[in-house]
Design an enzyme around this catalytic site. Structure first.
Site, short mmCIF file in Angstrom:
data_model
loop_
_atom_site.label_atom_id
_atom_site.label_comp_id
_atom_site.label_asym_id
_atom_site.label_seq_id
_atom_site.Cartn_x
_atom_site.Cartn_y
_atom_site.Cartn_z
CE LYS A 189 -48.53 -14.73 5.77
NZ LYS A 189 -48.02 -14.89 7.12
N GLY A 228 -49.84 -18.82 11.62
CA GLY A 228 -48.95 -18.35 12.68
C GLY A 228 -47.62 -19.09 12.74
CG HIS A 270 -55.92 -9.15 14.39
ND1 HIS A 270 -55.18 -10.05 13.67
CD2 HIS A 270 -57.09 -9.02 13.72
CE1 HIS A 270 -55.85 -10.44 12.61
NE2 HIS A 270 -57.03 -9.84 12.62
CG HIS A 328 -49.95 -16.46 16.10
ND1 HIS A 328 -49.71 -15.14 16.37
CD2 HIS A 328 -48.73 -17.07 16.15
CE1 HIS A 328 -48.42 -14.95 16.56
NE2 HIS A 328 -47.79 -16.10 16.45
CD GLU A 334 -56.03 -11.59 9.37
OE1 GLU A 334 -56.94 -12.28 9.85
OE2 GLU A 334 -54.83 -11.92 9.42
NE ARG A 386 -59.43 -18.00 5.33
CZ ARG A 386 -59.55 -17.52 6.54
NH1 ARG A 386 -60.74 -17.26 7.04
NH2 ARG A 386 -58.50 -17.24 7.28
P1 ADP Z 1 -50.34 -16.05 9.47
O1 ADP Z 1 -50.73 -16.04 8.03
O2 ADP Z 1 -49.42 -17.19 9.80
O3 ADP Z 1 -51.50 -15.92 10.40
P2 ADP Z 1 -49.67 -13.21 9.85
O4 ADP Z 1 -48.78 -12.43 8.96
O5 ADP Z 1 -51.13 -12.91 9.77
O6 ADP Z 1 -49.38 -14.77 9.65
O7 ADP Z 1 -49.19 -13.01 11.33
C1 ADP Z 1 -49.74 -13.78 12.38
C2 ADP Z 1 -49.53 -13.08 13.71
O8 ADP Z 1 -48.13 -12.88 13.95
C3 ADP Z 1 -50.13 -11.69 13.78
O9 ADP Z 1 -51.52 -11.74 14.13
C4 ADP Z 1 -49.29 -11.09 14.90
O10 ADP Z 1 -49.72 -11.62 16.14
C5 ADP Z 1 -47.91 -11.65 14.62
N1 ADP Z 1 -47.14 -10.76 13.74
C6 ADP Z 1 -47.02 -10.85 12.40
N2 ADP Z 1 -46.27 -9.83 11.91
C7 ADP Z 1 -45.91 -9.08 12.97
C8 ADP Z 1 -45.12 -7.89 13.14
N3 ADP Z 1 -44.56 -7.27 12.10
N4 ADP Z 1 -44.96 -7.41 14.40
C9 ADP Z 1 -45.52 -8.04 15.46
N5 ADP Z 1 -46.27 -9.16 15.38
C10 ADP Z 1 -46.45 -9.68 14.16
#
Ligand code: ADP
Length: 456
Positions: free
Chosen positions: A120, A170, A213, A240, A280, A296
């Site tokens: 990431k 998540g 989202h 999540h 995303e 994907r």
């Molecule tokens: P994963 O790959 O584990 O799904 P993500 O980076 O997509 O991780 O984040 C998953 C979820 O965590 C997001 O959909 C959101 O709900 C929350 N999240 C992630 N980053 C943030 C942030 N900077 N502020 C608030 N919520 C966050």
């Protein structure tokens, strides 16, 4: 060992997405071979494939996550193309690498691009370099020095979120609201990151309190063409996990979405991305913030298919075969609104999985209704796999028409023998906040909490 045949595709997945991929292959005139575990040997969708190959016992580690077994199935069947679907091996660069090394083609990006997007911090750096807006925070992993970490948090401003660079699903994230919690939170998150993902790297971002989202679907070919295919709102999540998705995202300025979509497509061209993918974002106060890219096909791709009229899975296979995209960006039009409800075999109140044999099924239909599922009477829902058994998707000229069609589709739907979350979806589509549109990612959990306190 059969010769490599670029007109044969191996499906390295199961369930509804395996059937979806088989359908795309049929449309393209490809021969399709479906891998399956012992638990899935009687699955009805295997009969629609040209060949079915057992790759191992029920536990996913021994079958759908078993790279040597899948490569052996590709060799035995001659499949030159391998579609990983979503979940399982779909975002594992080791799998993409094994497919490349065997002279075959994964329906997805190259292993090096997949590896970059899977980290990431590297993904964020690539996004910043290509002008995609990101959540404020350093584009590097955190050092060990507590003082340096404090300085980063001060610069961003509390609350901040600590996230594992190699994280997913998540997990490996922690919100920090004040300096006094920072050092301990860092240590615990680092330990978790090491334990869950084998990578102790942690990065820091501004924590957004009430974001939505919103994601952008893209498709890119090997000839330098990349298109964005509209947006989706997937804010209705529990732990999540997305439960309801829709296209387009309601109430957001279309010119802003177009600007972000163009940036995502441009970013794909710059990094040499080939395949379907999703950028995303969190969206708050009129701003987009990139969080990650999925390299994907996604569960929620049908809402985009219904509003654009495109077959994203077929396009994904086409670009993997080296064919150029036949559309230009102005030919990508969206029409109306689509809503998808993920149907899970689980208790609609406690969310406990409900495996077992499906005894009866009645699937809804009619104008604007699509059902993507592999279940039929007699289907065995195994506790070994994810509880999602299908999706009910409704399309309408307006969001209200899509909602009305989704409600009547859910009212018609009958699945007997296992519990499903259909009753929960019926309640959610009538819930005033969701019905109005534009809720935050916390809306569903707040609603569930309020529901359980009224029940008590
Ligand atoms: P994963 O790959 O584990 O799904 P993500 O980076 O997509 O991780 O984040 C998953 C979820 O965590 C997001 O959909 C959101 O709900 C929350 N999240 C992630 N980053 C943030 C942030 N900077 N502020 C608030 N919520 C966050």
């Amino acid at each position: 060992m059969a010769a490599i045949d670029m007109n044969t595709l191996l499906v390295a997945n199961r369930g509804e997405i395996a059937l979806r991929i088989i359908r795309a292959c049929r449309r393209l005139g490809l021969r399709v071979v479906c891998a399956h575990s012992e638990a899935d040997r009687n699955a009805a969708y295997l009969r629609v494939a040209d060949q079915a190959i057992c790759i191992g016992p029920a536990p996913a580690l021994k079958s759908y996550l078993n790279i040597p077994a899948l490569m052996a199935a590709a060799e035995a069947s001659g499949a030159g193309l391998i579609h990983p679907g979503y979940g399982f091996l779909s975002e594992r660069p080791e799998f993409a690498g094994a497919v490349e090394a065997a002279g075959r083609v994964l329906v997805g990006p190259r292993s090096d691009v997949m590896r970059m997007m899977g980290d990431k911090v590297e993904a964020k750096r690539a996004m910043i370099a290509t002008g995609v807006p990101c959540v404020p925070g350093p584009d590097s992993v955190l050092p060990d020095d507590p003082q340096a970490i404090r300085a980063f948090a001060d610069e961003i401003g509390y609350p901040v979120i600590l996230k594992a660079a190699g994280g997913g699903g998540g997990r490996g994230m922690r919100v920090v609201r004040s300096e006094s919690e920072l050092t301990d939170a860092f240590m615990v998150t680092r330990q978790e990151a090491q334990r869950f993902f084998g990578n102790p790297d942690i990065y820091m971002e501004k924590f957004l309190e009430k974001p939505r989202h919103v994601e952008i679907q893209i498709i890119a070919d090997a000839h330098g063409n990349a298109l964005w295919l509209g947006d989706r709102d997937c804010s209705m999540q529990r732990r999540h996990q997305k439960l309801i998705e829709e296209a387009p995202a309601p109430g957001i300025d279309r010119a802003l979405i177009a600007e972000i979509g163009e940036r995502c497509a441009a970013s794909c061209r710059e990094i040499g991305y080939v395949g379907a993918g999703t950028f995303e974002f969190l969206y708050e106060d009129g701003q987009f913030y990139f969080i990650e890219m999925n390299t994907r096909i996604q569960v929620e791709h049908p809402v985009t298919e219904l509003v654009t009229g495109l077959d994203i899975v077929a396009m994904q296979i086409d670009v993997a075969r080296g064919n150029p995209l036949t559309l230009t960006q102005d030919q990508v039009r969206t029409d109306g609104h689509a809503i998808e409800c993920r149907i899970n075999a689980e208790d609609p109140d406690s969310f406990a999985p409900s495996p077992g044999r499906i005894t009866g099924v009645h699937l809804p239909g009619g104008p604007g209704v699509r059902v993507d599922t592999h279940v039929a009477p007699g289907s065995e829902i195994s506790a070994h796999y994810d509880s999602m058994i299908g999706k009910i998707i409704a399309h309408g000229a307006t969001r209200n028409e899509a909602l009305a069609r989704a409600r009547s589709a859910l009212d018609e739907a009958v699945i007997e023998g296992v519990l499903t979350n259909i009753p929960l979806h019926r309640q959610l589509l009538d819930e005033p906040g969701f019905a109005q549109g534009g809720v935050s990612i916390h809306h569903l959990e707040h609603w569930l909490k309020a529901r359980s306190s009224t029940d008590a």
